[in-house]
Scaffold this motif. Structure first.
Motif, PDB file in Angstrom:
ATOM      1  N   LEU A 181       0.128  -3.865  -2.492  1.00 17.93           N
ATOM      2  CA  LEU A 181      -0.380  -2.999  -3.561  1.00 17.93           C
ATOM      3  C   LEU A 181      -0.544  -3.779  -4.854  1.00 17.93           C
ATOM      4  O   LEU A 181      -1.504  -3.562  -5.601  1.00 17.93           O
ATOM      5  N   ALA A 182       0.363  -4.702  -5.119  1.00 18.44           N
ATOM      6  CA  ALA A 182       0.268  -5.523  -6.336  1.00 18.44           C
ATOM      7  C   ALA A 182      -1.053  -6.281  -6.395  1.00 18.44           C
ATOM      8  O   ALA A 182      -1.610  -6.472  -7.484  1.00 18.44           O
ATOM      9  N   ASP A 183      -1.574  -6.701  -5.252  1.00 22.85           N
ATOM     10  CA  ASP A 183      -2.856  -7.414  -5.222  1.00 22.85           C
ATOM     11  C   ASP A 183      -3.981  -6.533  -5.748  1.00 22.85           C
ATOM     12  O   ASP A 183      -4.937  -7.020  -6.340  1.00 22.85           O
ATOM     13  N   LEU A 184      -3.873  -5.252  -5.527  1.00 24.27           N
ATOM     14  CA  LEU A 184      -4.886  -4.307  -5.986  1.00 24.27           C
ATOM     15  C   LEU A 184      -4.685  -3.929  -7.444  1.00 24.27           C
ATOM     16  O   LEU A 184      -5.647  -3.811  -8.198  1.00 24.27           O
ATOM     17  N   LEU A 185      -3.429  -3.772  -7.862  1.00 23.73           N
ATOM     18  CA  LEU A 185      -3.146  -3.193  -9.174  1.00 23.73           C
ATOM     19  C   LEU A 185      -2.844  -4.183 -10.292  1.00 23.73           C
ATOM     20  O   LEU A 185      -3.110  -3.881 -11.455  1.00 23.73           O
ATOM     21  N   GLU A 186      -2.273  -5.346  -9.992  1.00 24.76           N
ATOM     22  CA  GLU A 186      -1.748  -6.203 -11.054  1.00 24.76           C
ATOM     23  C   GLU A 186      -2.797  -6.888 -11.905  1.00 24.76           C
ATOM     24  O   GLU A 186      -2.616  -7.045 -13.092  1.00 24.76           O
TER      25      GLU A 186
ATOM     26  N   GLU B 153       3.372   5.899  -1.087  1.00 20.97           N
ATOM     27  CA  GLU B 153       4.621   6.155  -1.804  1.00 20.97           C
ATOM     28  C   GLU B 153       4.417   6.212  -3.312  1.00 20.97           C
ATOM     29  O   GLU B 153       4.920   7.100  -3.981  1.00 20.97           O
ATOM     30  N   VAL B 154       3.678   5.240  -3.859  1.00 18.88           N
ATOM     31  CA  VAL B 154       3.475   5.144  -5.304  1.00 18.88           C
ATOM     32  C   VAL B 154       2.408   6.125  -5.774  1.00 18.88           C
ATOM     33  O   VAL B 154       2.499   6.676  -6.866  1.00 18.88           O
TER      34      VAL B 154
ATOM     35  N   THR C  31      -0.394  -2.408   6.928  1.00 18.96           N
ATOM     36  CA  THR C  31       0.480  -1.237   6.848  1.00 18.96           C
ATOM     37  C   THR C  31       1.396  -1.246   5.634  1.00 18.96           C
ATOM     38  O   THR C  31       1.667  -0.189   5.066  1.00 18.96           O
ATOM     39  N   GLY C  32       1.866  -2.415   5.191  1.00 20.23           N
ATOM     40  CA  GLY C  32       2.724  -2.472   4.015  1.00 20.23           C
ATOM     41  C   GLY C  32       2.012  -1.973   2.772  1.00 20.23           C
ATOM     42  O   GLY C  32       2.554  -1.169   2.002  1.00 20.23           O
ATOM     43  N   MET C  33       0.785  -2.430   2.569  1.00 16.91           N
ATOM     44  CA  MET C  33       0.008  -1.995   1.413  1.00 16.91           C
ATOM     45  C   MET C  33      -0.253  -0.490   1.473  1.00 16.91           C
ATOM     46  O   MET C  33      -0.154   0.209   0.465  1.00 16.91           O
ATOM     47  N   LEU C  34      -0.573   0.005   2.647  1.00 19.27           N
ATOM     48  CA  LEU C  34      -0.863   1.434   2.784  1.00 19.27           C
ATOM     49  C   LEU C  34       0.379   2.284   2.542  1.00 19.27           C
ATOM     50  O   LEU C  34       0.299   3.335   1.899  1.00 19.27           O
ATOM     51  N   ARG C  35       1.502   1.819   3.032  1.00 16.37           N
ATOM     52  CA  ARG C  35       2.759   2.530   2.790  1.00 16.37           C
ATOM     53  C   ARG C  35       3.032   2.604   1.291  1.00 16.37           C
ATOM     54  O   ARG C  35       3.389   3.644   0.751  1.00 16.37           O
ATOM     55  N   GLU C  36       2.814   1.473   0.592  1.00 11.01           N
ATOM     56  CA  GLU C  36       3.005   1.440  -0.862  1.00 11.01           C
ATOM     57  C   GLU C  36       2.036   2.390  -1.566  1.00 11.01           C
ATOM     58  O   GLU C  36       2.421   3.091  -2.501  1.00 11.01           O
ATOM     59  N   LEU C  37       0.786   2.406  -1.125  1.00  9.29           N
ATOM     60  CA  LEU C  37      -0.204   3.310  -1.718  1.00  9.29           C
ATOM     61  C   LEU C  37       0.242   4.764  -1.583  1.00  9.29           C
ATOM     62  O   LEU C  37       0.135   5.551  -2.530  1.00  9.29           O
TER      63      LEU C  37
ATOM     64  N   LEU D 199      -6.960   9.206  -4.004  1.00  7.27           N
ATOM     65  CA  LEU D 199      -6.298   8.649  -5.184  1.00  7.27           C
ATOM     66  C   LEU D 199      -7.279   8.435  -6.339  1.00  7.27           C
ATOM     67  O   LEU D 199      -6.922   7.864  -7.359  1.00  7.27           O
ATOM     68  N   GLY D 200      -8.514   8.907  -6.148  1.00  8.92           N
ATOM     69  CA  GLY D 200      -9.498   8.868  -7.223  1.00  8.92           C
ATOM     70  C   GLY D 200     -10.472   7.709  -7.190  1.00  8.92           C
ATOM     71  O   GLY D 200     -11.354   7.623  -8.042  1.00  8.92           O
ATOM     72  N   ALA D 201     -10.337   6.794  -6.237  1.00 14.57           N
ATOM     73  CA  ALA D 201     -11.257   5.663  -6.143  1.00 14.57           C
ATOM     74  C   ALA D 201     -12.661   6.169  -5.791  1.00 14.57           C
ATOM     75  O   ALA D 201     -12.823   7.204  -5.148  1.00 14.57           O
ATOM     76  N   VAL D 202     -13.653   5.408  -6.215  1.00 19.06           N
ATOM     77  CA  VAL D 202     -15.051   5.792  -5.989  1.00 19.06           C
ATOM     78  C   VAL D 202     -15.690   4.815  -5.006  1.00 19.06           C
ATOM     79  O   VAL D 202     -15.824   3.619  -5.303  1.00 19.06           O
TER      80      VAL D 202
END
Length: 154
Positions: free
Chosen positions: A41-46, A77-78, A69-75, A115-118
């Protein structure tokens, strides 16, 4: 320089191959390209994401590849707001799995949009039963996607 991040979900390397094959198309359009084959998730958000391309295969009964799966789980949860995110999606699947064809790509698309992405343009679904080399379908789609969405950077 504008940045496009390519997030890859792959079991056997097909989706990563697609990402690597379309990378030069984005570079020719004026982007710096970062490919994440173990995305978090950090790769997407940071760092600001000007544009994202998600490229994922489907495993099992419509499941996500393990490396995604790790990134999706984070998406999940957060649950961050992704209203600033513009993205495209390439889903790889096998239509002989009727009920789960491109299931990972479809589920990812739904999650991102929730999550609002377009999403820009339509999702590309590549069928392994019809296309032996996925990049044969992905390259022309990305060329058209860049042109139709006016994604070239001046």
């Amino acid at each position: 320089m504008a940045l496009v991040k390519i997030f890859v979900g792959t079991m056997y390397g097909g989706a990563l191959d697609v990402a690597e094959q379309v990378q030069p198309l984005f570079e020719q359009a004026g982007y710096e390209v970062a490919i994440f084959d173990q995305p978090a998730l950090a790769d997407l958000l940071e760092t600001p994401t000007d544009l994202a391309l998600f490229c994922t295969s489907t495993t099992g009964s419509g499941d996500f590849p393990g490396n995604l799966t790790g990134m999706l789980r984070e998406l999940q949860e957060v649950s961050p707001s992704l209203v600033e995110l513009r993205y495209g999606l390439i889903a790889l699947g096998d239509s002989s799995y009727v009920d789960s064809f491109c299931g990972a790509g479809r589920a990812l698309d739904e999650l991102l949009r929730g999550l609002g992405a377009v999403r820009l343009g339509e999702r590309l679904e590549i069928d392994a039963m019809e296309t032996v080399m996925a990049d044969d379908a992905a390259i022309p789609w990305v060329e058209t996607w860049i042109a139709e969405q006016q994604l070239g950077v001046a």
